[in-house]
Design an enzyme around this catalytic site. Structure first.
Site, PDB file in Angstrom:
ATOM      1  N   ASP A   1       0.902  -1.211   0.024  1.00  0.00           N
ATOM      2  CA  ASP A   1      -0.311  -0.282  -0.372  1.00  0.00           C
ATOM      3  C   ASP A   1       0.960   0.982   0.024  1.00  0.00           C
ATOM      4  O   ASP A   1       0.497   2.233  -0.723  1.00  0.00           O
ATOM      5  CB  ASP A   1      -1.165  -0.130   1.277  1.00  0.00           C
ATOM      6  CG  ASP A   1      -2.171  -0.692   1.102  1.00  0.00           C
ATOM      7  OD1 ASP A   1      -2.541  -1.200  -0.181  1.00  0.00           O
ATOM      8  OD2 ASP A   1      -2.639  -1.923   1.960  1.00  0.00           O
TER       9      ASP A   1
ATOM     10  N   GLU B   1      25.273 -20.482   0.328  1.00  0.00           N
ATOM     11  CA  GLU B   1      26.488 -19.723   1.439  1.00  0.00           C
ATOM     12  C   GLU B   1      27.120 -21.275   2.628  1.00  0.00           C
ATOM     13  O   GLU B   1      26.037 -21.471   3.541  1.00  0.00           O
ATOM     14  CB  GLU B   1      24.869 -19.227   3.018  1.00  0.00           C
ATOM     15  CG  GLU B   1      25.450 -18.517   4.168  1.00  0.00           C
ATOM     16  CD  GLU B   1      23.889 -18.154   4.281  1.00  0.00           C
ATOM     17  OE1 GLU B   1      23.897 -17.392   5.435  1.00  0.00           O
ATOM     18  OE2 GLU B   1      22.983 -17.431   3.965  1.00  0.00           O
TER      19      GLU B   1
ATOM     20  N   HIS C   1      20.230  -9.755  14.381  1.00  0.00           N
ATOM     21  CA  HIS C   1      19.284 -10.369  14.864  1.00  0.00           C
ATOM     22  C   HIS C   1      18.270 -10.946  16.376  1.00  0.00           C
ATOM     23  O   HIS C   1      17.501 -10.600  16.170  1.00  0.00           O
ATOM     24  CB  HIS C   1      19.286 -11.649  14.297  1.00  0.00           C
ATOM     25  CG  HIS C   1      18.827 -11.256  12.436  1.00  0.00           C
ATOM     26  ND1 HIS C   1      19.623 -12.065  11.382  1.00  0.00           N
ATOM     27  CD2 HIS C   1      18.857 -10.652  11.564  1.00  0.00           C
ATOM     28  CE1 HIS C   1      19.813 -12.045  10.234  1.00  0.00           C
ATOM     29  NE2 HIS C   1      19.358 -10.801  10.562  1.00  0.00           N
TER      30      HIS C   1
ATOM     31  N   MET D   1      -4.251  20.008  49.472  1.00  0.00           N
ATOM     32  CA  MET D   1      -4.116  20.548  50.390  1.00  0.00           C
ATOM     33  C   MET D   1      -3.982  20.996  52.010  1.00  0.00           C
ATOM     34  O   MET D   1      -3.141  19.230  51.604  1.00  0.00           O
ATOM     35  CB  MET D   1      -6.136  21.079  49.785  1.00  0.00           C
ATOM     36  CG  MET D   1      -7.046  22.401  49.219  1.00  0.00           C
ATOM     37  SD  MET D   1      -5.961  23.194  48.905  1.00  0.00           S
ATOM     38  CE  MET D   1      -7.630  24.304  50.396  1.00  0.00           C
TER      39      MET D   1
ATOM     40  N   HIS E   1     -14.456  -3.432  18.805  1.00  0.00           N
ATOM     41  CA  HIS E   1     -15.439  -4.600  19.154  1.00  0.00           C
ATOM     42  C   HIS E   1     -16.736  -4.404  18.010  1.00  0.00           C
ATOM     43  O   HIS E   1     -16.812  -3.604  17.792  1.00  0.00           O
ATOM     44  CB  HIS E   1     -16.499  -4.243  20.159  1.00  0.00           C
ATOM     45  CG  HIS E   1     -15.584  -4.605  21.598  1.00  0.00           C
ATOM     46  ND1 HIS E   1     -14.489  -3.869  21.772  1.00  0.00           N
ATOM     47  CD2 HIS E   1     -15.325  -5.577  22.596  1.00  0.00           C
ATOM     48  CE1 HIS E   1     -13.750  -3.796  23.204  1.00  0.00           C
ATOM     49  NE2 HIS E   1     -14.654  -4.978  23.203  1.00  0.00           N
TER      50      HIS E   1
ATOM     51  N   LYS F   1      -6.775  -6.737  22.020  1.00  0.00           N
ATOM     52  CA  LYS F   1      -8.253  -7.476  22.356  1.00  0.00           C
ATOM     53  C   LYS F   1      -9.108  -6.568  20.943  1.00  0.00           C
ATOM     54  O   LYS F   1      -9.300  -5.905  20.577  1.00  0.00           O
ATOM     55  CB  LYS F   1      -8.521  -6.483  23.232  1.00  0.00           C
ATOM     56  CG  LYS F   1     -10.674  -7.497  23.788  1.00  0.00           C
ATOM     57  CD  LYS F   1     -11.394  -6.648  25.167  1.00  0.00           C
ATOM     58  CE  LYS F   1     -12.223  -7.201  25.844  1.00  0.00           C
ATOM     59  NZ  LYS F   1     -13.222  -6.069  26.621  1.00  0.00           N
TER      60      LYS F   1
END
Length: 1677
Positions: A51, A270, A285, A893, A1243, A1271
């Site tokens: 995007d 490799e 890493h 106070m 939700h 959540k």
């Protein structure tokens, strides 16, 4: 006019695998399309991007392909398709790969398709793997858009996706047909992303190409300019339009690619050589796995490179030169180089960077061979140690990673062949000489080669090149010609104080930038880190200002940062105060030849005795070497004056300048020889040295008993036998001030002569170095048990024998290199000393720890401080937050109870104290507040009050840090006067304290109660206006100056709760917290706020298994309606969700939402009846709640109120009323405060959200950006929706550092998701008026369902002992199991001995055995059957609880395996402790006039003593019928609980009377003998009261055992048969005083049983109902 062919471009081409397939240039889109269409014929071209990139570049590719295909002669014409995927690592998964493949299949792509990967590393890796497997392999091209991808991931053909087990674990080698490097893309790249890529560029140069590395060292500014200057009209596409900066950028990129391409060509798969491009990645890493996605790959690799380079240095492969060059190069590109870098240290996740965690992550690395870790080791810049990764032992890695070290005490092994223990070495170049030489060489004419230059944090080069692999610095002098830096460029000097002082005057020589530079530069700004901004520079600035240089302070007066105008060093006569630092003098001396005055400079030093004259002499001597001779005036008698004449002139560089070794550093190895009785020779330092510290050996060590031999350029020291150093009565170290720290640690053990005290003088300047070094040495030596006293010019140290030094001390280093190295010397003779902040030595001797081990021969081990500080909890249910010991301020106070709350808070925080600012004011000014106001007035009082506040919190009145903060700034709760907020200056200071991370709490109380109190209070000055008016004025100020609120109110406790420690409120009294619940809430609130006892409970494990957590949703309009049932309601719950949106004030029934005041009252009330964490939720109507969606202002006010109340969890909705910036700010604030975690929630009540769709992934990604927990709630329309939910959770939690997730489906069909959810499952309860959401279950229902599903297997628990037939333990535990719905059973197992077949069979059942209680007579014998003991069980020497713990470990084959360990614990002492503290506060128990009495000498007596010592009771009496047993027991408990108790343990001959030599009647009594062993006095035994009746062997209890009458007191009788023992009966008979609370043995049994229950199950025992049933059963028995 001909139109330019946009497909033509001038390129740099790089060959890989024999093909020039890497094309580098600028603005290449048309060229890329043309090249692909003409050289890679296909029926379909597919461009895949994300995007973010699509918004920037997709449109141009679509247009270019449309244009190219239209011109194409192919028949039929090819197709062009594009596919956009979500950005981020979540797409790089099996599921993400499948979605791309489905797209290709849907569009009927065939094997001739060509795929273009346009994007960063995620796109390249993912799309490349798709190309490697689609149709068994199709052609593809890499078009990287980030610098990181250009030089790293796009080159070499590695493609991969991530799995839950790690990154890039499934993939293929699949070479792209082309790699198109369009450097113009970097113009859209944020600067941080560019730096991210430069880490890989620096890496390739560091391992392969020193020449390229040298270029990178010096040309960072030009490279940044290349990307920060937008190219217009496609500038750079052709050579004619390409700028010099663009050429540099492209050649740098191509050179880096060229290194990797060359390596790949040799070793494509490799097998060895290609390992080299992983330099920095093994550790990098591991760091990335913890810090992703907050910290970028290149930033992690940058730190990894430095750590791996340090590892090479530790192994003796790489010199400090290489480490230093690599560090400076990476810093030039704004990359972090240590885990303590601000970018890293400021993150909450930084606390997770423990050594074990990093090593565990490093186990999974493709370079590894079995269990052997392989790391690329650097040999020198441009070359590696091996042409592959090398095997490195874990111990070496641990030492490098650890932030602290411990020196293993031993005699040095030495490094001189044939002479064991003898050391010959040189130290790094002198910092003082290095800094001066750099300035002189840079200002001089010609070329100078500086050798033995110190490579450290404190030395920086100017215009330079390197020779001899970096051993020689080549400086091209500028003859004094300097230019002001470009606008916005500041000179950042870290904590380099010398450099800061020298450069202040150097910058005054700079010339304005040429007119061609736009915008024009004006002044030079020099700055540093936080500590550097505290260090003084005022006298130098004052002198330069007086000379006409208008230097400005940008922050604090007298400290950096400075703004210095150009061409402003006038010269002529200059007066300078030199009594603070000689560096001020040297700064002016060094620059004086270039001053404007034709007669040069006459420098007069004023203001008292000149400090550190040898350093001034050093500067003058070096200036002479560089061609300028300074004349020091004398008076008529020939006495030297402090006046210097410096002529105008130009320095001339000598061809070579050899820098002496650092004499201050040389003191440490010499001191090691002195303290260990060995021999050490330091080369390149002798009697001809320029440095004052070179005299240390002769002037200090020789006088302390060492043999010293010194030549012109060598110093040798032979120490006396171990422990025979002698103290010098007085030594003046004014000529070697930096060495006083070394002398101090030697003085600490200089016990070999008659004199035991050593006075060090002449070191006053050491108070303003990196820290107040005198105070630092005093504080840290005190930890070892060494007494010191401070004088104006120094300190006196009183020696102790080495054997008496305290062990296992943790030394705080104050970020001061000399403190760390000095205490490393002392650590060679004392066990377990931990040197914190090991890296601070990098300032002058970066390789000190390596040299201490490799050259001197004393082993050094790494220490994981984070691991040491981690909380240990056998239930494992507490989440940790960092402990912050900065003091907590209370405002509010007068009459709110700040003093009382503060005293309770301080008493509940271990090691903290309380201070009342008014009392501190009175003690400091020797007058009462009331009298001061009467005599001086309010305005003067407010001025002094501000000064007191600043002093207490360790800041200046301007809010800036001070160099030597008072001890009150740490570990204190400070109550401030009610009017502290009256002045703007005080309010600013309080806000500054908050901004720096300090805690300021506003204590509140109903204003009508305050008014009633103040109307009768007369001790302090009266208000001059109505109290309500004062309150209305101050209320908003209190809010703006505080971060938290604590309500001091009386809340009636529910029936059954102990009403201990009642203190009624009334005239003249403000102690409203009158119940045990109130005291507990003070302890919870402040313990959580300080991080000492954090109240988070959303994670953890029990027996090594994941622990499920739950929260109860409170749906009352007024939570007080729940209080009568709160114990039942919260059964099994780990937290309470307060649905703020459902609250309804009965006084305002029509209001659509509650007021902030009502919510505060509700939270305060709830806190008094439960200590469970609160989840504070304001649910909007859009997400299923009651709060109106349009009331943004009120919503934010309610959320803000939750944060101020210190709720543990704050539910914040994704896509809520908050803007993205507001959410980010809120998250940043809560993370900084550490007291509130954010649950980012979403939700979906519509039922449209699909768990396998893109929308939920986007919501999750958005939530995890700011949520500590996530959540997500959906709605189950069919059972399969729960399976999709589980699949989503599995995928989400597989991501690195994924936050805990709460994922559930609403509706009855969704109930299985609630059962299977593991983190904070919302639960209801039958007693609640309504359920908070459809489908909610009770805790008990979920446990029953888990058992039916096989997820909560049955367990059996037992009591071992004899006789046990009438034990209450089965009733206790089985009642708890039943109430919570747990499938567990507790039974009796009586046997004659504990080591029998029946017991062994039970405890060997690894699956079914859940734990056991142990009672007499087996509490000691059972230890033989256990694997380990807790610390308390070890100390007490008895076990009453067995806990099976399942632990995971890695075996020799690298496989994970689980083992079961039987842990022995003791909960008796905890039960005793709880029963005591419910009646008497911990603060009162620690009072110096408090004592305790333990009757008995058996196993339970041991637990009682341990409990009293843990509580800090200063005097403990011990009485037993057999005195010898009591004396044996007393010997075993010297040092107390955890060896931290330093009170008196007194064995009594009799009870009562004068209470031995101490004479303090006990306030706490614990009897551990059977009731039958005691008797009340009778007529016949009255004469022997307090002693043992030999005829009955009973203790005759005297009445004066309860003589204490000065406050609340408690007697605990461990015997619970009969219920009323003689001791308790006597207490009740004497209870007219009303202060003695009685505790029956059954109550202690219950309390210790509750602890057992929680340790076994991880669940709080439902105490009220359990207690009721046990007492009923007890009554029956």
């Amino acid at each position: 006019m001909a139109v330019a062919d946009d497909t033509k471009a001038d390129l740099l081409k790089v060959s890989i695998l024999g093909k020039e397939s890497i094309h580098c240039g600028f603005h290449l889109t048309p060229y890329i399309v043309q090249t692909v269409l003409t050289t890679l014929p296909s029926s379909t071209y597919v461009l895949i991007t994300d995007d973010n990139i699509a918004k920037l570049h997709l449109n141009k590719f679509e247009e270019a392909f449309a244009k190219g295909i239209e011109k194409s002669a192919a028949n039929p014409k090819p197709r062009f398709l594009s596919h956009v995927i979500p950005p981020g690592e979540t797409s790089k998964s099996r599921e993400g790969k499948a979605r791309i493949e489905d797209f290709l299949l849907f569009h009927k792509c065939t094997r001739d398709s060509v795929i273009l990967a346009l994007g960063g590393g995620v796109i390249g890796d993912l799309v490349g793997f798709v190309a490697a497997t689609f149709m068994r392999g199709v052609r593809f091209c890499q078009i990287p858009t980030t610098l990181l991808a250009m030089v790293d991931s796009s080159v070499g053909g590695k493609t991969a996706i991530d799995t839950p087990h790690g990154k890039n674990l499934i993939g293929a080698f699949w070479q792209p047909e082309y790699i198109f490097i369009d450097a113009a893309y970097l113009e859209t790249l944020p600067t941080r992303e560019f730096s991210n890529g430069m880490a890989e560029v620096v890496k390739t140069a560091a391992i392969w190409d020193e020449k390229e590395f040298t270029s990178l060292e010096s040309r960072s500014a030009e490279l940044f300019a290349a990307i920060q200057t937008p190219s217009t009209n496609y500038a750079g596409r052709t050579l004619e339009t390409r700028s010099e900066a663009q050429k540099l950028l492209l050649s740098t990129i191509a050179a880096s690619i060229g290194v990797k391409a060359h390596i790949v060509t040799i070793d494509e798969r490799e097998t060895g050589l290609r390992n080299l491009v992983n330099f920095g990645h093994s550790i990098g890493h591991a760091i990335e796995a913890v810090l992703t996605p907050t910290i970028l790959h290149g930033e992690c690799v940058s730190i990894g490179m430095i750590l791996e380079a340090e590892l090479s240095r530790q192994l003796g492969i790489l010199t400090q030169v290489g480490v230093g060059r690599l560090t400076r190069c990476l810093k030039a590109y704004n990359l972090p180089t240590s885990l303590s870098a601000p970018l890293i240290a400021s993150l909450p996740q930084a606390s997770l960077l423990t050594v074990p965690r990093l090593l565990d992550i490093m186990r999974i690395d493709k370079k590894n061979s079995g269990t052997n870790k392989k790391i690329v080791l650097l040999k020198r810049i441009g070359e590696t140690y091996e042409q592959k990764a090398s095997i490195v032992e874990d111990k070496a890695i641990e030492k490098t990673l650890a932030e602290a070290v411990t020196v293993v005490p031993s005699i040095p092994t030495g490094n001189v062949k044939g002479s064991p223990g003898e050391v010959r070495m040189s130290t790094p170049g002198s910092k003082s000489i290095s800094n001066r030489a750099l300035v002189l060489a840079a200002l001089a004419k010609g070329t100078c080669r500086l050798r033995n230059l110190l490579h450290s944090d404190d030395t920086q080069g100017a215009v330079f090149t390197w020779e001899d692999g970096g051993e020689t610095l080549v400086v091209e002098g500028g003859e004094g010609t300097l230019t002001v830096p470009t606008p916005g460029k500041e000179l950042y000097l870290g904590n380099a104080g010398t450099a800061a002082r020298f450069l202040t005057t150097v910058c005054a020589l700079a010339q304005p930038a040429p007119a061609s530079v736009q915008p024009p530069s004006t002044n030079t700004v020099i700055t540093g880190n936080a500590r550097m901004k505290q260090r003084p520079i005022g006298p130098l600035v004052d002198a330069l200002r007086a000379n006409g240089c208008s230097i400005g302070y940008r922050e604090s007066e007298g400290c950096l940062p400075l703004s210095i105008p150009p061409n402003s060093f006038k010269g002529g006569k200059i007066q300078l105060a030199a009594s603070v630092s000689s560096q001020y003098v040297s700064s002016i001396l060094l620059c004086a030849p270039y001053a404007q005055d034709a007669n040069g400079v006459t420098l007069e030093l004023v203001g008292g005795e000149v400090i550190s004259q040898p350093y001034i002499d050093m500067t003058i001597a070096m200036m002479k070497t560089f061609g300028v001779e300074v004349t020091r005036r004398t008076d008529a008698s020939g006495k030297l004056l402090d006046i210097y004449d410096i002529p105008r002139g130009t320095y001339v560089n000598p061809p070579v300048y050899n820098i002496e070794s650092d004499a201050s550093s040389a003191t440490y190895p010499l001191a090691v020889a002195a303290i260990t009785g060995t021999k050490c020779t330091i080369e390149n330092i002798g009697s001809s040295s320029l440095q004052g510290d070179a005299k240390f050996a002769v002037e200090v060590l020789q006088k302390m008993g060492c043999e010293v031999h010194q030549t012109a350029d060598e110093t040798t020291v032979q120490g006396p036998p171990l422990g025979q150093l002698k103290a010098i009565e007085e030594v003046d170290m004014e000529v070697m001030t930096d060495a006083f720290l070394t002398a101090s640690v030697l003085a600490a053990v200089a016990n070999g002569g008659e004199n035991k005290a050593m006075k060090i003088t002449g070191i006053a300047n050491q108070r303003v170095k990196e820290c107040n070094r005198i105070r630092a040495m005093m504080d840290e030596l005190a930890k070892f048990g060494v007494h010191t006293t401070e004088q104006e010019l120094g300190l006196t140290i009183y020696a102790v024998p080495i054997s008496q030094l305290k062990k296992n001390v943790s030394v705080h280093c104050y970020d001061d290199h000399r403190v760390a190295m000095a205490f490393s010397v002392l650590s060679t003779v004392v066990e377990g000393a931990i040197i914190e902040e090991k890296r601070c030595v990098e300032k002058t001797w970066p390789g000190w720890w390596d040299d201490l081990e490799n050259k001197i021969g004393i082993k050094v081990e790494g220490v994981d401080l984070a691991g040491l500080r981690a909380e240990s909890s056998s239930a494992g249910v507490k989440e940790s937050k960092p402990i912050d010991n900065s003091s907590i301020l209370l405002i509010g106070m007068r009459g709110t109870g700040k003093t009382h709350i503060g005293q309770l808070a301080a008493a509940s925080l271990p090691g903290w104290s309380f201070v009342d600012a008014d009392h501190y004011f009175e003690s400091k000014l020797k007058t009462g507040v009331k009298d001061f106001v009467k005599n001086e007035g309010w305005e003067k009082f407010r001025e002094e009050e501000l000064a007191v506040l600043a002093e207490l919190i360790g800041l200046g009145v301007d809010g800036k840090a001070v160099s030597s903060p008072s001890s009150y700034s740490k570990n204190h709760v400070i109550s401030l006067g009610g009017g502290i907020v009256e002045t703007p200056a005080a309010r600013s200071l309080l806000k500054a304290y908050l901004a720096k991370g300090g805690r300021v709490v506003h204590i509140t109380r109903p204003i009508d109660e305050i008014v009633r109190y103040l109307n009768v209070e007369t001790a302090r000055p009266a208000y001059e206006e109505p109290i309500l008016d004062v309150w209305k004025r101050r209320e908003p100020w209190y809010k703006e100056c505080s971060g938290w609120e604590f309500g001091n109110v009386v809340v009636e406790a529910p029936q059954g709760q102990a009403q201990a420690a009642n203190v009624e409120a009334g005239p003249g009294k403000t102690k409203c917290v009158k119940t045990l619940a109130g005291r507990n809430e003070v302890k919870r609130f402040f313990g959580h706020l300080a991080g000492i006892n954090p109240n988070f409970t959303h994670g953890g494990s029990v027996e090594g298994q994941q622990r499920r957590t739950y929260f109860l949703c409170l749906t009352y309009p007024d939570v007080r309606h729940a209080f009568p049932y709160i114990d039942e309601l919260t059964e099994g719950a780990d937290a309470l969700e307060l649905r703020v949106d459902l609250l309804k004030d009965a006084k305002a029934p029509e209001a659509p939402f509650p007021s902030v005041a009502y919510v505060k009252d509700q939270v305060t009330a709830l806190r008094r009846v439960t200590g469970l964490p609160i989840i504070y939720t304001v649910r909007t109507k859009a997400q299923g709640g009651a709060f109106p969606d349009g009331n943004a202002k009120e919503y934010k006010e309610l959320v803000e109120a939750g944060v101020r109340l210190g709720v543990e969890y704050l539910d914040v909705e994704v896509a809520s009323i908050f803007s993205d910036k507001e959410v980010a700010d809120l998250s940043k604030r809560t993370k900084k405060a550490g007291s509130t975690l954010v649950i980012a929630s979403w939700h979906d009540w519509s039922g449209k959200m699909q768990w396998d769709g893109e929308d939920v992934k986007r919501k999750y990604d958005e939530a995890r950006k700011f949520g500590d927990l996530v959540k997500i709630v959906g709605k189950a329309e069919k059972l399969e929706d729960n399976f999709k939910l589980l699949s989503f959770v599995k995928s989400a939690t597989s991501l690195p550092n994924s936050p805990p997730i709460i994922a559930i489906n609403m509706s009855t069909l969704g109930q299985s998701s609630r059962i299977l959810n593991t983190t904070f499952t919302p639960v209801s309860h039958p007693l609640l008026p309504t359920k908070a959401a459809p489908g909610q279950l009770s805790f008990k229902q979920i446990q029953q369902a888990l058992h039916l599903l096989g997820l909560l297997p049955s367990k059996h628990f037992h009591l071992f002992g004899t006789p046990i037939a009438h034990s209450m333990s089965p009733t206790l535990h089985n009642t708890g199991f039943e109430l919570l719905g747990l499938p567990f059973k507790y039974g009796l197992l009586e046997s004659k001995e504990v080591d029998c077949k029946e017991v062994r069979d039970v405890i060997s059942d690894k699956e079914g055995f859940g734990g056991a209680s142990v009672t007499i007579p087996f509490k000691v014998d059972v230890i033989e059957l256990l694997d380990e003991l807790t610390e308390s069980a070890k100390e007490i020497g008895a076990v009453n609880t067995i806990i099976p713990v399942h632990r995971s470990s890695i075996n020799a084959q690298g496989q994970e395996e689980t083992t079961r360990v039987l842990v022995g614990d003791n909960t008796d002492w905890v039960g005793i402790r709880v029963c005591i503290t419910q009646r008497v506060s911990e603060g009162e128990l620690r009072n110096e006039n408090t004592s305790g009495l333990v009757i008995g000498a058996g196993g339970t007596a041991r637990a009682a003593i341990y409990a009293l010592q843990d509580l800090g009771v200063p005097v403990i009496y011990l009485f037993n019928r057999t005195k010898e047993k009591a004396e044996d027991l007393a010997k075993a408990f010297v040092g107390g609980a955890d060896k931290k108790w330093n009170g008196q343990l007194v064995v009594l001959d009799k009870l009562g009377g004068g209470w031995g030599d101490v004479g303090v009647a006990p306030r706490v009594i614990v009897s551990t003998v059977p009731a039958s062993a005691t008797a009340l006095p009778s007529a016949s035994t009255a004469a022997i009261a307090g002693q043992v009746d030999k005829s009955t062997n009973q203790i005759v209890l005297p009445a004066d055992v309860f003589a204490y009458t000065s406050g609340s007191a408690v007697v605990v009788d461990m015997a619970y048969k009969p219920a009323e023992t003689p001791l308790l009966k006597l207490a009740k008979e004497l209870k007219e005083e009303g202060n003695w609370a009685c505790v029956q043995g059954l109550e202690v049994l219950l309390e210790q049983g509750y602890i057992q229950f929680e340790k076994w199950t991880g669940r709080r025992c439902p105490k009220e109902q359990v207690s009721t049933r046990v007492w009923e059963k007890y009554g029956e028995v």
